[in-house]
Write a protein that holds these residues in place. Sequence first.
Motif, PDB file in Angstrom:
ATOM      1  N   LEU A 161     -17.228  66.798  43.792  1.00 56.54           N
ATOM      2  CA  LEU A 161     -17.081  65.623  42.945  1.00 56.54           C
ATOM      3  C   LEU A 161     -18.450  65.106  42.512  1.00 56.54           C
ATOM      4  CD1 LEU A 161     -14.711  65.444  45.357  1.00 56.54           C
ATOM      5  CD2 LEU A 161     -14.021  63.530  43.913  1.00 56.54           C
ATOM      6  N   LEU A 162     -18.550  64.737  41.245  1.00 62.45           N
ATOM      7  CA  LEU A 162     -19.777  64.197  40.682  1.00 62.45           C
ATOM      8  C   LEU A 162     -19.559  62.750  40.257  1.00 62.45           C
ATOM      9  CD1 LEU A 162     -20.793  67.167  38.335  1.00 62.45           C
ATOM     10  CD2 LEU A 162     -21.227  66.920  40.777  1.00 62.45           C
ATOM     11  N   SER A 163     -20.590  61.953  40.366  1.00 65.92           N
ATOM     12  CA  SER A 163     -20.511  60.576  39.898  1.00 65.92           C
ATOM     13  C   SER A 163     -20.691  60.544  38.386  1.00 65.92           C
ATOM     14  CB  SER A 163     -21.600  59.726  40.558  1.00 65.92           C
ATOM     15  OG  SER A 163     -22.865  59.995  39.942  1.00 65.92           O
ATOM     16  N   PRO A 164     -20.268  59.466  37.729  1.00 61.67           N
ATOM     17  CA  PRO A 164     -20.626  59.294  36.315  1.00 61.67           C
ATOM     18  C   PRO A 164     -22.111  58.990  36.193  1.00 61.67           C
ATOM     19  CG  PRO A 164     -19.474  57.355  37.123  1.00 61.67           C
ATOM     20  CD  PRO A 164     -19.406  58.378  38.227  1.00 61.67           C
ATOM     21  N   ILE A 165     -22.629  59.091  34.982  1.00 64.04           N
ATOM     22  CA  ILE A 165     -24.039  58.793  34.738  1.00 64.04           C
ATOM     23  C   ILE A 165     -24.151  57.412  34.087  1.00 64.04           C
ATOM     24  CG2 ILE A 165     -24.629  61.230  34.505  1.00 64.04           C
ATOM     25  CD1 ILE A 165     -24.745  60.821  31.472  1.00 64.04           C
ATOM     26  N   PRO A 166     -25.316  56.764  34.158  1.00 60.22           N
ATOM     27  CA  PRO A 166     -25.475  55.429  33.574  1.00 60.22           C
ATOM     28  C   PRO A 166     -25.594  55.486  32.057  1.00 60.22           C
ATOM     29  CG  PRO A 166     -27.561  56.189  34.438  1.00 60.22           C
ATOM     30  CD  PRO A 166     -26.540  57.224  34.830  1.00 60.22           C
ATOM     31  N   VAL A 167     -25.497  54.326  31.440  1.00 57.85           N
ATOM     32  CA  VAL A 167     -25.766  54.197  30.017  1.00 57.85           C
ATOM     33  C   VAL A 167     -27.095  53.455  29.861  1.00 57.85           C
ATOM     34  CG1 VAL A 167     -23.332  54.206  29.397  1.00 57.85           C
ATOM     35  CG2 VAL A 167     -24.473  52.029  29.832  1.00 57.85           C
ATOM     36  N   VAL A 168     -27.722  53.645  28.719  1.00 55.48           N
ATOM     37  CA  VAL A 168     -29.026  53.038  28.447  1.00 55.48           C
ATOM     38  C   VAL A 168     -28.936  52.264  27.141  1.00 55.48           C
ATOM     39  CG1 VAL A 168     -31.466  53.460  27.994  1.00 55.48           C
ATOM     40  CG2 VAL A 168     -30.257  54.849  29.676  1.00 55.48           C
ATOM     41  N   ALA A 169     -29.492  51.072  27.118  1.00 60.35           N
ATOM     42  CA  ALA A 169     -29.445  50.249  25.911  1.00 60.35           C
ATOM     43  C   ALA A 169     -30.625  50.545  25.015  1.00 60.35           C
ATOM     44  CB  ALA A 169     -29.441  48.771  26.288  1.00 60.35           C
ATOM     45  N   PHE A 170     -30.355  50.610  23.705  1.00 62.02           N
ATOM     46  CA  PHE A 170     -31.419  50.719  22.721  1.00 62.02           C
ATOM     47  C   PHE A 170     -31.646  49.387  22.018  1.00 62.02           C
ATOM     48  CE2 PHE A 170     -30.183  55.280  22.803  1.00 62.02           C
ATOM     49  CZ  PHE A 170     -31.411  55.779  23.208  1.00 62.02           C
ATOM     50  N   ASP A 171     -30.875  48.380  22.419  1.00 61.96           N
ATOM     51  CA  ASP A 171     -31.027  47.048  21.826  1.00 61.96           C
ATOM     52  C   ASP A 171     -30.921  46.018  22.944  1.00 61.96           C
ATOM     53  OD1 ASP A 171     -28.307  46.828  22.427  1.00 61.96           O
ATOM     54  OD2 ASP A 171     -27.732  47.575  20.445  1.00 61.96           O
ATOM     55  N   THR A 177     -25.673  46.010  31.261  1.00 61.02           N
ATOM     56  CA  THR A 177     -25.787  45.704  32.680  1.00 61.02           C
ATOM     57  C   THR A 177     -24.422  45.694  33.353  1.00 61.02           C
ATOM     58  OG1 THR A 177     -27.784  44.396  32.310  1.00 61.02           O
ATOM     59  CG2 THR A 177     -26.598  44.029  34.369  1.00 61.02           C
ATOM     60  N   GLN A 178     -23.467  45.051  32.706  1.00 62.24           N
ATOM     61  CA  GLN A 178     -22.115  45.006  33.250  1.00 62.24           C
ATOM     62  C   GLN A 178     -21.487  46.401  33.277  1.00 62.24           C
ATOM     63  OE1 GLN A 178     -19.972  42.185  30.854  1.00 62.24           O
ATOM     64  NE2 GLN A 178     -21.286  40.453  31.411  1.00 62.24           N
ATOM     65  N   ARG A 179     -21.729  47.146  32.235  1.00 59.47           N
ATOM     66  CA  ARG A 179     -21.177  48.500  32.154  1.00 59.47           C
ATOM     67  C   ARG A 179     -21.721  49.377  33.278  1.00 59.47           C
ATOM     68  NH1 ARG A 179     -17.803  52.560  31.159  1.00 59.47           N
ATOM     69  NH2 ARG A 179     -18.607  54.274  29.900  1.00 59.47           N
ATOM     70  N   ASN A 180     -23.013  49.308  33.508  1.00 62.54           N
ATOM     71  CA  ASN A 180     -23.611  50.115  34.564  1.00 62.54           C
ATOM     72  C   ASN A 180     -23.159  49.672  35.949  1.00 62.54           C
ATOM     73  OD1 ASN A 180     -25.025  52.044  33.106  1.00 62.54           O
ATOM     74  ND2 ASN A 180     -26.831  50.753  32.881  1.00 62.54           N
ATOM     75  N   ALA A 181     -22.973  48.365  36.126  1.00 62.62           N
ATOM     76  CA  ALA A 181     -22.483  47.873  37.417  1.00 62.62           C
ATOM     77  C   ALA A 181     -21.111  48.457  37.721  1.00 62.62           C
ATOM     78  CB  ALA A 181     -22.438  46.344  37.410  1.00 62.62           C
ATOM     79  N   MET A 182     -20.275  48.559  36.683  1.00 62.61           N
ATOM     80  CA  MET A 182     -18.940  49.113  36.890  1.00 62.61           C
ATOM     81  C   MET A 182     -18.981  50.624  37.080  1.00 62.61           C
ATOM     82  SD  MET A 182     -16.015  48.113  37.546  1.00 62.61           S
ATOM     83  CE  MET A 182     -16.482  46.400  37.235  1.00 62.61           C
ATOM     84  N   LEU A 183     -19.912  51.295  36.410  1.00 61.64           N
ATOM     85  CA  LEU A 183     -20.073  52.734  36.625  1.00 61.64           C
ATOM     86  C   LEU A 183     -20.485  53.012  38.071  1.00 61.64           C
ATOM     87  CD1 LEU A 183     -21.869  53.729  33.290  1.00 61.64           C
ATOM     88  CD2 LEU A 183     -19.646  54.583  34.067  1.00 61.64           C
ATOM     89  N   GLU A 184     -21.376  52.179  38.606  1.00 56.65           N
ATOM     90  CA  GLU A 184     -21.764  52.319  40.010  1.00 56.65           C
ATOM     91  C   GLU A 184     -20.571  52.065  40.930  1.00 56.65           C
ATOM     92  OE1 GLU A 184     -25.961  51.422  41.476  1.00 56.65           O
ATOM     93  OE2 GLU A 184     -25.641  49.851  39.965  1.00 56.65           O
ATOM     94  N   ARG A 185     -19.741  51.114  40.557  1.00 63.15           N
ATOM     95  CA  ARG A 185     -18.550  50.808  41.376  1.00 63.15           C
ATOM     96  C   ARG A 185     -17.615  52.008  41.421  1.00 63.15           C
ATOM     97  NH1 ARG A 185     -15.397  50.126  44.579  1.00 63.15           N
ATOM     98  NH2 ARG A 185     -13.926  48.421  44.931  1.00 63.15           N
ATOM     99  N   TYR A 186     -17.410  52.643  40.293  1.00 56.44           N
ATOM    100  CA  TYR A 186     -16.525  53.818  40.251  1.00 56.44           C
ATOM    101  C   TYR A 186     -17.177  54.999  40.966  1.00 56.44           C
ATOM    102  CZ  TYR A 186     -12.793  51.962  37.327  1.00 56.44           C
ATOM    103  OH  TYR A 186     -11.709  51.252  36.868  1.00 56.44           O
ATOM    104  N   ALA A 187     -18.503  55.120  40.851  1.00 57.61           N
ATOM    105  CA  ALA A 187     -19.211  56.183  41.571  1.00 57.61           C
ATOM    106  C   ALA A 187     -19.011  56.015  43.071  1.00 57.61           C
ATOM    107  CB  ALA A 187     -20.694  56.157  41.212  1.00 57.61           C
ATOM    108  N   ALA A 188     -19.064  54.779  43.544  1.00 56.85           N
ATOM    109  CA  ALA A 188     -18.863  54.513  44.970  1.00 56.85           C
ATOM    110  C   ALA A 188     -17.445  54.889  45.398  1.00 56.85           C
ATOM    111  CB  ALA A 188     -19.138  53.039  45.266  1.00 56.85           C
ATOM    112  N   GLU A 189     -16.480  54.649  44.530  1.00 55.15           N
ATOM    113  CA  GLU A 189     -15.092  55.005  44.844  1.00 55.15           C
ATOM    114  C   GLU A 189     -14.915  56.521  44.917  1.00 55.15           C
ATOM    115  OE1 GLU A 189     -11.462  54.314  46.149  1.00 55.15           O
ATOM    116  OE2 GLU A 189     -12.821  52.683  45.602  1.00 55.15           O
TER     117      GLU A 189
END
Length: 420
Positions: A161-171, A177-189
């Motif tokens: 199993l692999l975790s999702p990767i983060p997103v990066v803002a260009f603006d 920030t909220q999106r990445n926090a949730m990606l980390e939450r799903y990665a932990a699951e």
Amino acid sequence: MRKLKATATLGTILLILLTLPNGRALAQNKPQSPAQTANAPFELKDGDRVVFLGNSLFENDFQYGYLELALTTRFPDRFVTFRNLGWTGDNVFGDARSTFTNPPTAYEHLMNQLTQAKPTLVFLGYGGVEAQEGEAGLPRFKEGLTKLLDKIDQLGAQTILLSPIPVVAFDSSQNVTQRNAMLERYAAEIAKTAAERGKRFIDLYKPIQELSRKAPILENGVHLNETGYYHLATILEKGLGLAPSGQTVTINVGKNGAEAAAPVRVLDAGKENSTVKFTMDESYLPLPLPEQDPETGTVVSDGRTLKITGLKKGFYTLTADNDEVVTASAKQWAEGVPIRQGASYTQAEQLRQMILKKNELFYFQYRPLNQTYILGFRSYEQGRHVKGLEEQNILIKWLESQIALTRQPQSKVYSLTLLK
């Protein structure tokens, strides 16, 4: 989403059919058992079928082939085949696959495609799309992930199993920030589920996040670019517990000649040590370097370094089988010179191009552009073309046989010569 190209013609298939060699490439791949535990040393066995299953994380690698290439070259003595079932926008229920017919349902398509691939090992890359549902979507994601793991277990295959990767803002978007926090939450699951079921888990989130701060490895802030996939391959190798692909080999030049330890074997040290000839036993081919971005000047080093001490002052050119590789000063050679081109890289790039062509053929086989008319509810109109899709297996297996012939490193004679 990957860029589409025209696939092979029937004439090409017939041409390859006439030259198709007999033997191992036509053999059925059988699942290996028992399944690996999460802490067992990773290896691929002869006859393994590796499947990449997930969202755009895998589909976009169709353009680069780094993930398959890294695993292919690491086990050059094993006949291992690969199938990429990545689908942009997909989730653990296969919802993105409902593009052409219902019934069968999207989930049934996912199950059928996975079953038909006959995996012995599945790299599972989900969670990036599901994370958009937030905390409320976690129970449903866990349910779907569990069902998917159950299916893979039923097929007798291992799962990583692999975790999702983060997103990066260009603006200045505040949603990142909220999106990445949730990606980390799903990665932990995902990590928790892997631990509960004794599966191997590889965290991609933190390494990709760290790299994204140093170099532009994401395009549009979401998807990995070519450099990103190069790094992803090395992250995957590390997560699997494989030894670092980079190595430093040292040759010491002295009055009585030159000395070196394995994997280098000195053949000759010329007059006044102005020339050194040697061979180097490479266990596997290097990863071809991604093209540099001319605007950012991104440089990637794969860590393969040659250090030669004791040379008298001057500039020395390294050749491999008489083909120039790199020129550097005696001081630079003493410090160590990265080897980023040459015969091994040329061979590795040839191998990658074979992988890309094979994957392109498979892509158009399992998801043809007019699939509604060939495989879907209007198959009564063009369903006869299913036979043509099946014939693509001839080309795919032929290319796999060529990959098997190309993945072995070839012995070369290196020569370091003083420029005059």
